[in-house]
Design an enzyme around this catalytic site. Structure first.
Site, PDB file in Angstrom:
ATOM      1  N   SER A  65     -13.901  -9.246  18.682  1.00 51.29           N
ATOM      2  CA  SER A  65     -15.350  -9.836  19.131  1.00 51.29           C
ATOM      3  C   SER A  65     -15.335 -10.707  20.031  1.00 51.29           C
ATOM      4  CB  SER A  65     -15.402 -11.224  17.686  1.00 51.29           C
ATOM      5  OG  SER A  65     -15.405 -10.344  17.032  1.00 51.29           O
ATOM      6  N   HIS A 114     -19.303 -17.382  17.007  1.00 53.47           N
ATOM      7  CA  HIS A 114     -18.844 -16.998  15.551  1.00 53.47           C
ATOM      8  C   HIS A 114     -16.805 -17.394  16.393  1.00 53.47           C
ATOM      9  CE1 HIS A 114     -17.335 -12.924  15.758  1.00 53.47           C
ATOM     10  NE2 HIS A 114     -16.301 -13.447  15.723  1.00 53.47           N
ATOM     11  N   ASP A 157     -24.868 -14.064  18.287  1.00 59.25           N
ATOM     12  CA  ASP A 157     -23.570 -14.784  18.312  1.00 59.25           C
ATOM     13  C   ASP A 157     -22.880 -14.581  19.378  1.00 59.25           C
ATOM     14  OD1 ASP A 157     -21.721 -15.004  17.062  1.00 59.25           O
ATOM     15  OD2 ASP A 157     -21.049 -13.815  15.686  1.00 59.25           O
TER      16      ASP A 157
HETATM   17  N1  ARG Z   1     -17.822 -10.013  10.711  1.00 63.32           N
HETATM   18  C1  ARG Z   1     -17.677 -10.348  12.258  1.00 63.32           C
HETATM   19  C2  ARG Z   1     -16.027 -10.613  12.118  1.00 63.32           C
HETATM   20  O1  ARG Z   1     -14.797 -10.120  11.699  1.00 63.32           O
HETATM   21  C3  ARG Z   1     -18.348 -12.099  12.268  1.00 63.32           C
HETATM   22  C4  ARG Z   1     -17.611 -13.173  11.883  1.00 63.32           C
HETATM   23  C5  ARG Z   1     -18.445 -14.514  11.464  1.00 63.32           C
HETATM   24  N2  ARG Z   1     -19.957 -14.581  10.792  1.00 63.32           N
HETATM   25  C6  ARG Z   1     -19.674 -14.525   9.431  1.00 63.32           C
HETATM   26  N3  ARG Z   1     -20.752 -14.822   9.033  1.00 63.32           N
HETATM   27  N4  ARG Z   1     -19.043 -15.022   9.451  1.00 63.32           N
HETATM   28  O2  ARG Z   1     -15.456 -11.662  12.984  1.00 63.32           O
HETATM   29  N1  GLU Z   2     -15.985 -10.043  13.955  1.00 59.09           N
HETATM   30  C1  GLU Z   2     -15.118  -9.587  14.722  1.00 59.09           C
HETATM   31  C2  GLU Z   2     -14.409  -9.968  15.523  1.00 59.09           C
HETATM   32  O1  GLU Z   2     -14.284 -11.693  15.237  1.00 59.09           O
HETATM   33  C3  GLU Z   2     -15.150  -8.440  14.957  1.00 59.09           C
HETATM   34  C4  GLU Z   2     -15.698  -7.203  14.269  1.00 59.09           C
HETATM   35  C5  GLU Z   2     -14.654  -6.333  13.976  1.00 59.09           C
HETATM   36  O2  GLU Z   2     -14.075  -6.401  12.721  1.00 59.09           O
HETATM   37  O3  GLU Z   2     -14.728  -5.208  14.466  1.00 59.09           O
HETATM   38  O4  GLU Z   2     -13.165 -10.200  16.295  1.00 59.09           O
END
Ligand code: ARG
Ligand code: GLU
Length: 730
Positions: free
Chosen positions: A662, A102, A238
């Site tokens: 991330s 991502h 990921d």
């Molecule tokens: N929650 C994770 C972060 O904050 C992954 C986000 C990307 N994945 C998604 N399904 N949108 O960035």
């Molecule tokens: N998915 C998050 C990012 O893009 C990390 C997850 C979080 O927020 O801890 O940095």
């Protein structure tokens, strides 16, 4: 918004006093529990002392110097800030970078089309000449970290007006930056910590030739998509891979055919031995923003006033966009990245609100504040006695404008794309007002460039119903003092019909034609455009009314927050305070651990490929599984990557992370790579406001799953050969 309200001399003394350690020393350091007591995102150059002891008690076999060292290579030399947002790490002697799928999503998307859909099918460069360049991308190494608090606060007196203090601080920062010892190709910048109570200089190196090496298909890299996002148990691979290129001297250089793979000062060996419950883990990266020291009244405002509005606006936008994406493949590609970004925080805020409520975070803050007041009274600290009531007054004062600001940001700036385009054009018109013809021409070129990317992924068919729905919500919801006459007196549905039929802002060709001519001609055409008229009215509200008012109150809030931060550290000497995240390099650590999300339910710490197969829904938008992966699973063809015959996929730990982490490496007790951080569990997303070790967990891809996908699924064995695989447990 960093302000000083203290006697400079006293401040300097205080800060020098705690300079060698970022954590106020605990009364007796040998009493640290073998289990982790709290969260924290620590400054890598200040780990010696309490943090080092705590990490070693948790099982770490390294020293603080192995993590950060100015004179010798250390772990920090393998970590980069990835394109200013995520984190990535170097995992070979040839500058191979590992980050999340991502995080590389925008790049993977930019190389994709309906014919070559790398999002859908994955991409693997089978040799270096197939790696894809990414103009505009960069990664940043941290060369050195120095405390410069004394220099930054020099001459700053509490008696000074807030604005005067700030301008002196800014001047001092400019001086420190300018005179920083560094090489010609390095950069220097200063950041504020502990709400302006401490300042730190970072000397950095920025590489700009970054090439895409590989990415699994979305059905692996984003398996579970938005349904599984922020959730445990998780089964997402990921990850994506890039490579840093440098000039012949290993220095930063823009893309050139004869650039060579970067030789790192350090790269992370990769462990094949996996993890077990309670194993030590360290996550090293660039957390973006946390707010751990807010007063109860501020958290109450976020949870009960601001979050609900933002959640509601996004839910409406997402529902509309999702409908189009499911029925039209080209719209799916165009909107994939935007949709993911909007959906991500939408879901995060929902989890945050639930977590705050369930953990009684507001009541906990009130308890802390009661104790705070007692200590202030006991010590007769007049300077601190009004802090909490100041917060009450200021948060009441800011509420309406904060809400208006969120309406503007969510509707005009983030979700209605045509209004976002008109905002950019409004800035162009302002460039003329401020900078005349020359200013206008420069801004026009920049705007046209940005529009090329913007319109590549734009569909007015999708945007029109979003406009109709969200602008109506804006009209009905924004505090009336901030409602523009254009909306007050207009019919939103009719407005949408008119704009999407007549405005030039619906396509790149029309906008280019609109922007053609002398500045006066362009501005006359702009102001006659149906879409621009509405967009301009809303943007000028933001510039002239909403934002100035918001900033005016926030300057005062920041000054109180700064003093409150200082007071907390003085009045709770046994507590350990880490500075809020601010997109600087931090170390967080903990252990591999499951958790109990609700009464009667226990979550284990690891998921396996079998779980991917359990979630598999053939042909599904989110839960399809590539045929090759199904076959590898059936044949149990896991190579050297299996754990007792099973293929691990993800694991969780007690590391305190946030957005920006991330792509951060999860590192074992010896400094080897064991996983790749990519998410947190839903029950714990409130950790940005209130970390709770019982339910806050970060989610990592097991590095063995990454190796398995690269090797067995993609056949990119040349990448495995580049790495250094190790067996620390054997
Ligand atoms: N929650 C994770 C972060 O904050 C992954 C986000 C990307 N994945 C998604 N399904 N949108 O960035
Ligand atoms: N998915 C998050 C990012 O893009 C990390 C997850 C979080 O927020 O801890 O940095």
């Amino acid at each position: 918004m960093k302000f000083l309200k203290l006697m400079a001399f006293a401040t300097v003394l205080f800060l020098v006093g705690c300079k060698t350690t970022q954590s106020t020393p605990v009364a007796s350091t040998n009493k640290i529990d073998a289990k982790q007591a709290q969260g924290g995102m620590w400054i890598p150059s200040l780990l010696e002392g309490v943090n080092e002891t705590e990490m070693q008690n948790l099982g770490m076999k390294m020293t603080a110097k192995d993590i950060y060292d100015v004179n010798n290579s250390s772990l920090k030399d393998a970590i980069v800030h990835f394109n200013g947002g995520c984190t990535a790490e170097v995992i070979s002697s040839q500058g191979l970078l590992l980050t999340n799928h991502h995080c590389g999503y925008g790049q993977i998307q930019s190389h994709s089309s309906v014919e070559h859909d790398y999002l859908q099918d994955g991409f693997w460069a089978m040799n270096k000449s197939e790696e894809l360049k990414n103009p505009g991308m960069f990664v940043t190494f941290i060369n050195r970290i120095d405390d410069v608090t004394a220099q930054v606060l020099e001459g700053v007196l509490e008696s000074m007006d807030l604005k005067v203090q700030q301008s002196l601080i800014d001047k001092n920062i400019a001086k420190v930056t300018k005179h920083a010892t560094k090489e010609a190709w390095q950069e220097a910048n200063v950041k504020s910590f502990y709400k302006g109570n401490q300042y730190i200089l970072f000397v950095t190196e920025k590489y700009t030739d970054i090439r895409l090496v590989g990415a699994p298909p979305t059905s692996i890299g984003k398996f579970g998509s938005d349904t599984d996002n922020w959730m445990w148990p998780r089964h997402t691979g990921d990850f994506s891979m890039f490579r840093i290129y440098a000039d012949k001297n290993n220095r930063p250089a823009d893309y050139a055919v004869d650039n060579v793979p970067y030789t790192p000062k350090h790269f992370l060996p990769v462990s094949l031995d996996g993890v077990a419950e309670n194993d030590f883990t360290l996550v090293f990266g660039f957390p973006g923003r946390t707010n751990e020291y807010l007063p109860a009244v501020a958290i109450d405002q976020i949870v009960n006033t601001l979050n609900p509005v933002k959640i509601d606006i996004r839910a409406n936008a997402l529902k509309i966009v999702d409908g189009f994406m499911r029925s039209d493949k080209s719209i799916k590609i165009k909107y994939a990245s935007k949709y993911a970004g909007i959906a991500n925080y939408w879901k995060k805020w929902i989890g945050e609100n639930q977590g705050i409520e369930k953990s009684n975070a507001i009541a906990q803050k009130v308890t802390l504040e009661t104790e705070f007041s007692k200590r202030v009274a006991k010590k007769d600290l007049a300077g601190y006695s009004s802090l909490l009531s100041d917060f009450e007054t200021l948060y009441a004062e800011v509420e309406e404008v904060a809400l208006a600001r969120d309406y503007w940001v969510e509707v005009v700036y983030r979700n209605v794309e045509l209004l976002n385009a008109s905002f950019k054009l409004y800035q162009l018109e302002n460039a003329y007002t401020r900078g005349g013809e020359a200013g206008f021409n420069k801004a026009r070129t920049a705007t046209l460039n940005r529009f090329k990317g913007f319109y590549k992924n734009y569909s007015p068919k999708v945007d029109k119903p979003v406009f109709a729905r969200l602008v109506q919500m804006y009209k009905e919801g924004i505090p009336t003092a901030f409602l523009n006459d254009v909306l007050k007196n207009g019919n939103v549905a009719a407005m949408a019909d008119d704009i999407y039929a007549n405005s030039a802002l619906v396509s790149l060709a029309k906008v280019e034609a609109l922007l053609n001519g002398t500045p006066e001609e362009v501005i006359a055409k702009l102001n006659a455009d149906a879409g621009y008229k509405v967009g301009k009215a809303l943007s000028s509200d933001f510039y002239n009314v909403i934002n100035p008012k918001f900033n005016e109150v926030n300057i005062k809030i920041a000054a109180v927050q700064k003093k409150y931060m200082k007071a907390l550290r003085e009045l709770f000497p046994n507590k350990r305070f880490f500075p809020d995240a601010n997109s600087t390099l931090r170390v967080t650590y903990g252990q591999v651990k499951g958790y109990d999300p609700v009464d009667g339910v226990s979550y284990g710490n690891t998921t396996y490929l079998g779980g991917v197969m359990e979630k598999f829904v053939p042909g599904d938008y989110e839960f399809d599984v590539p045929k090759k992966l199904q076959e590898l699973y059936k044949a149990k063809d896991f190579g050297q990557y299996a754990d007792n015959g099973k293929m691990p996929v993800c694991f969780i730990g007690t590391n305190h992370t946030t957005g920006g982490n991330s792509g951060s490496p999860a590192i074992d007790a010896h400094g080897n790579l064991i996983g790749l951080n990519f998410d947190r569990v839903w029950e714990g997303t409130m950790s940005d406001l209130n970390y709770d070790a019982d339910i806050c967990r970060n989610i990592m891809v097991d590095v063995r799953y990454i190796l398995f996908i690269v090797d067995k699924f993609a056949g990119a064995t040349h990448l495995i050969d580049e790495m250094k695989l190790v067996h620390p447990k054997k």
